[in-house]
Design an enzyme around this catalytic site. Structure first.
Site, PDB file in Angstrom:
ATOM      1  N   THR A 104       0.898  -1.225  -0.023  1.00 38.18           N
ATOM      2  CA  THR A 104       0.021  -0.152   0.078  1.00 38.18           C
ATOM      3  C   THR A 104       1.094   1.262  -0.030  1.00 38.18           C
ATOM      4  O   THR A 104       2.162   1.282  -0.055  1.00 38.18           O
ATOM      5  CB  THR A 104      -0.758   0.061   1.276  1.00 38.18           C
ATOM      6  N   LYS A 128       7.054   2.846   1.275  1.00 37.43           N
ATOM      7  CA  LYS A 128       8.411   3.314   1.749  1.00 37.43           C
ATOM      8  C   LYS A 128       7.949   4.325   3.160  1.00 37.43           C
ATOM      9  O   LYS A 128       8.833   4.655   3.783  1.00 37.43           O
ATOM     10  CB  LYS A 128       8.776   4.621   0.835  1.00 37.43           C
ATOM     11  N   GLU A 150      13.468  -4.597  -0.125  1.00 36.05           N
ATOM     12  CA  GLU A 150      14.161  -4.257  -1.393  1.00 36.05           C
ATOM     13  C   GLU A 150      13.381  -3.544  -2.453  1.00 36.05           C
ATOM     14  O   GLU A 150      13.895  -2.416  -2.981  1.00 36.05           O
ATOM     15  CB  GLU A 150      14.474  -5.549  -2.056  1.00 36.05           C
ATOM     16  N   VAL A 153      13.294   0.934  -2.910  1.00 35.58           N
ATOM     17  CA  VAL A 153      14.454   1.825  -3.578  1.00 35.58           C
ATOM     18  C   VAL A 153      14.886   0.953  -4.926  1.00 35.58           C
ATOM     19  O   VAL A 153      15.276  -0.371  -5.058  1.00 35.58           O
ATOM     20  CB  VAL A 153      15.939   1.720  -2.760  1.00 35.58           C
ATOM     21  N   LEU A 157      15.718  -3.720  -8.536  1.00 35.64           N
ATOM     22  CA  LEU A 157      17.095  -3.646  -8.629  1.00 35.64           C
ATOM     23  C   LEU A 157      17.715  -4.058  -7.306  1.00 35.64           C
ATOM     24  O   LEU A 157      17.311  -3.659  -6.150  1.00 35.64           O
ATOM     25  CB  LEU A 157      17.625  -2.356  -9.085  1.00 35.64           C
ATOM     26  N   ASP A 222       9.517  11.917  -2.663  1.00 36.68           N
ATOM     27  CA  ASP A 222       9.464  10.550  -2.965  1.00 36.68           C
ATOM     28  C   ASP A 222      11.103   9.929  -3.128  1.00 36.68           C
ATOM     29  O   ASP A 222      11.611   8.937  -2.649  1.00 36.68           O
ATOM     30  CB  ASP A 222       8.891  10.073  -4.191  1.00 36.68           C
ATOM     31  N   LYS A 226      13.482   7.491  -0.646  1.00 40.17           N
ATOM     32  CA  LYS A 226      14.557   6.259  -0.796  1.00 40.17           C
ATOM     33  C   LYS A 226      15.764   6.752  -0.511  1.00 40.17           C
ATOM     34  O   LYS A 226      16.574   5.671   0.012  1.00 40.17           O
ATOM     35  CB  LYS A 226      14.289   6.351  -2.686  1.00 40.17           C
ATOM     36  N   GLY A 340       7.731   0.280 -12.107  1.00 37.09           N
ATOM     37  CA  GLY A 340       6.926  -0.683 -12.974  1.00 37.09           C
ATOM     38  C   GLY A 340       6.645  -1.651 -11.874  1.00 37.09           C
ATOM     39  O   GLY A 340       7.233  -2.321 -11.234  1.00 37.09           O
TER      40      GLY A 340
HETATM   41  N1  NAP Z   1       4.241   1.076  -9.107  1.00 40.99           N
HETATM   42  C1  NAP Z   1       5.672   1.014  -8.988  1.00 40.99           C
HETATM   43  O1  NAP Z   1       6.249   1.023  -9.984  1.00 40.99           O
HETATM   44  C2  NAP Z   1       6.172   1.111  -7.625  1.00 40.99           C
HETATM   45  C3  NAP Z   1       7.722   0.917  -7.609  1.00 40.99           C
HETATM   46  C4  NAP Z   1       8.365   0.889  -6.275  1.00 40.99           C
HETATM   47  C5  NAP Z   1       7.653   1.072  -5.113  1.00 40.99           C
HETATM   48  N2  NAP Z   1       6.283   1.146  -5.176  1.00 40.99           N
HETATM   49  C6  NAP Z   1       5.314   1.191  -3.724  1.00 40.99           C
HETATM   50  O2  NAP Z   1       4.593   0.265  -3.870  1.00 40.99           O
HETATM   51  C7  NAP Z   1       3.115   0.568  -3.101  1.00 40.99           C
HETATM   52  C8  NAP Z   1       2.081   0.035  -4.105  1.00 40.99           C
HETATM   53  O3  NAP Z   1       1.992   0.793  -5.245  1.00 40.99           O
HETATM   54  P1  NAP Z   1       1.134   0.676  -6.312  1.00 40.99           P
HETATM   55  O4  NAP Z   1       1.534   1.468  -7.528  1.00 40.99           O
HETATM   56  O5  NAP Z   1       0.307  -0.596  -6.507  1.00 40.99           O
HETATM   57  O6  NAP Z   1      -0.303   1.534  -5.733  1.00 40.99           O
HETATM   58  P2  NAP Z   1      -1.708   1.658  -5.871  1.00 40.99           P
HETATM   59  O7  NAP Z   1      -2.165   0.958  -7.222  1.00 40.99           O
HETATM   60  O8  NAP Z   1      -2.060   2.929  -5.594  1.00 40.99           O
HETATM   61  O9  NAP Z   1      -2.325   0.395  -4.849  1.00 40.99           O
HETATM   62  C9  NAP Z   1      -2.460   0.743  -3.343  1.00 40.99           C
HETATM   63  C10 NAP Z   1      -3.396  -0.429  -2.931  1.00 40.99           C
HETATM   64  O10 NAP Z   1      -3.198  -0.281  -1.406  1.00 40.99           O
HETATM   65  C11 NAP Z   1      -4.444  -0.442  -1.061  1.00 40.99           C
HETATM   66  N3  NAP Z   1      -4.625   0.202   0.329  1.00 40.99           N
HETATM   67  C12 NAP Z   1      -4.551   1.653   0.800  1.00 40.99           C
HETATM   68  N4  NAP Z   1      -4.802   1.941   2.004  1.00 40.99           N
HETATM   69  C13 NAP Z   1      -4.901   0.521   2.673  1.00 40.99           C
HETATM   70  C14 NAP Z   1      -4.864   0.043   3.789  1.00 40.99           C
HETATM   71  N5  NAP Z   1      -4.971   0.799   4.940  1.00 40.99           N
HETATM   72  N6  NAP Z   1      -5.040  -1.334   4.086  1.00 40.99           N
HETATM   73  C15 NAP Z   1      -4.729  -2.182   3.187  1.00 40.99           C
HETATM   74  N7  NAP Z   1      -4.906  -1.898   1.594  1.00 40.99           N
HETATM   75  C16 NAP Z   1      -4.878  -0.549   1.545  1.00 40.99           C
HETATM   76  C17 NAP Z   1      -5.613   0.017  -2.093  1.00 40.99           C
HETATM   77  O11 NAP Z   1      -6.855  -0.300  -1.862  1.00 40.99           O
HETATM   78  P3  NAP Z   1      -8.076   0.058  -2.895  1.00 40.99           P
HETATM   79  O12 NAP Z   1      -7.760  -0.805  -4.041  1.00 40.99           O
HETATM   80  O13 NAP Z   1      -9.261  -0.240  -2.162  1.00 40.99           O
HETATM   81  O14 NAP Z   1      -7.888   1.575  -3.154  1.00 40.99           O
HETATM   82  C18 NAP Z   1      -4.931  -0.073  -3.488  1.00 40.99           C
HETATM   83  O15 NAP Z   1      -5.214  -1.673  -3.731  1.00 40.99           O
HETATM   84  C19 NAP Z   1       3.277   2.005  -2.905  1.00 40.99           C
HETATM   85  O16 NAP Z   1       3.818   2.342  -1.783  1.00 40.99           O
HETATM   86  C20 NAP Z   1       4.539   2.504  -4.119  1.00 40.99           C
HETATM   87  O17 NAP Z   1       5.252   3.814  -3.521  1.00 40.99           O
HETATM   88  C21 NAP Z   1       5.445   1.177  -6.540  1.00 40.99           C
END
Ligand code: NAP
Length: 365
Positions: A104, A128, A150, A153, A157, A222, A226, A340
């Protein structure tokens, strides 16, 4: 969930968050479970799925049919609460020894992470926020042996694993620097190609590289999170205030609507074009670079030689350079896609396997 053949150890998984990363992770678990069982002797078994509203939990394992339906429901933008057998998120209890995956972007998950550790389980984070908050609150996560992060950041990678290996082999880290945002890497690369600042932002947004509000990327926080996570991994108890952050828009524009901001952005085109031209005259290019050391760090647009490794980055690629006592003449360099959903989920999956084969297995049996 059907049991993979040949595995000896059941690994219960609770997935918090079924957005892009959570769904990619669940798909990878389903697709790779036989290979993971064969290679690692682990039977990965989702026992809980949780979104912002609701949870599906069965300590004996959720069936494949239910997991597939949950994937469909979440891909369609609906809630797990629409599925029979779901319960309100507030009613969730973490099953014993479960590895909880925080995928999340919420701080509300914190009690569940601590419950998992208290229950003999483990924690894997792509989120994060908990690691980059005030140090005293983040410290228990950095100190716990059954926590991995992992994917926070550089997505998939091996950044954190590399820092840990260096430290474990008695090679203190003295400096970490790099390009840590695919979005801002793309912006800098576009500027280098004489694309106007405002146009580059609109392009990046159209390509899905930015958050819906690009200021969330342009503000640099952000990247700072990191940098802080790497610093704390290196053993430096830094706070966010120890990092000097250059935002790529004036703070006074924070209150505007996204449309107003995108319109107003044209006013900055000329000043960014001048910075690009000045750098070019010196044989340099601009990159959004984080530098962090024991005493603090800086994060912002910096001119680097065009012929350097940072200067030759293209598109959305990330690069992390680690300087240590042993790697002091030439830094150790890690580079590749830093965002991604697929590669991020792969980073999470790697952490699950590493944790389950190591500290989780040792400490929770
Ligand atoms: N996307 C990338 O490339 C990437 C890369 C590195 C790190 N990240 C990190 O990975 C995480 C997820 O990214 P994402 O792109 O998948 O985000 P996202 O598409 O916005 O999905 C977030 C998910 O978290 C759920 N959520 C929110 N609050 C919650 C809670 N209190 N309890 C349980 N679930 C909850 C949301 O529920 P709903 O579906 O009900 O809204 C949604 O399913 C983030 O922290 C992001 O910074 C992402």
């Amino acid at each position: 969930m059907d049991r993979p053949k040949g595995a000896t150890l059941q690994v219960p998984l609770v997935i918090l968050g079924l957005g892009g990363v959570g769904r990619a992770l669940l798909r990878q678990v389903l697709d790779t479970r036989n290979a993971v069982a064969r290679r690692a002797g682990l039977a990965l078994r989702p026992v809980g799925l949780v979104d912002s509203q609701a949870a599906l939990v069965n300590p004996d394992g959720l069936t494949d049919e239910l997991l597939e339906r949950a994937l469909q429901v979440k891909a369609a933008g609906a809630s797990l609460g629409d599925l029979a057998g779901s319960l309100p998120r507030a009613g969730l209890a973490i099953p014993p020894r479960a590895i909880v995956l925080d995928l999340t972007a919420s701080l509300e998950t914190r009690p569940l992470l601590h419950a998992a550790l208290a229950n003999g389980g483990g924690v894997v984070l792509a989120n994060k926020l908990g690691l980059a908050g005030p140090y005293e609150e983040a410290k228990p996560l950095f100190d716990a042996r059954r926590v991995r992060y992992e994917a926070t950041v550089g997505a998939g990678l091996p950044v954190i694993a590399t820092l840990r290996t260096l430290l474990n082999t008695g090679d203190p880290v003295t400096r970490v620097e790099g390009v840590l945002s695919g979005t801002l890497a793309y912006l800098a690369w576009q500027l280098e190609q004489n694309v106007a600042y405002s146009v580059a932002i609109v392009r990046a947004r159209a390509l899905g590289y930015t958050e819906p509000d690009p200021r969330e990327d342009l503000g640099g926080r952000d990247v700072a999170r990191k940098a802080l996570i790497m610093a704390r991994t290196a053993g430096w108890a830094l706070e966010m205030e120890d990092l000097e952050i250059e935002a790529l828009y004036p703070r006074a524009w924070s209150e505007m609507s996204v449309e107003e901001f995108l319109d107003q952005a044209r006013a900055l085109d000329q000043s960014y074009a001048m910075r690009v031209a000045e750098a070019r005259a010196r044989g340099e290019v601009l990159r959004y670079v984080a530098h962090v050391g024991r005493a603090g760090g800086t994060i912002g647009l910096a001119a680097v030689p065009k012929a350097s490794s940072l200067g030759s980055l293209q598109g959305t690629a990330n690069m992390i350079r680690v300087v240590t006592e042993r790697y002091h003449q030439e830094p150790l360099v890690i580079s590749g896609p830093g965002a991604g959903t697929e590669v991020t989920a792969a980073g999470v999956l790697g952490d699950i396997i590493d944790l389950a084969r190591g500290d989780w297995q040792k400490e929770s049996m």
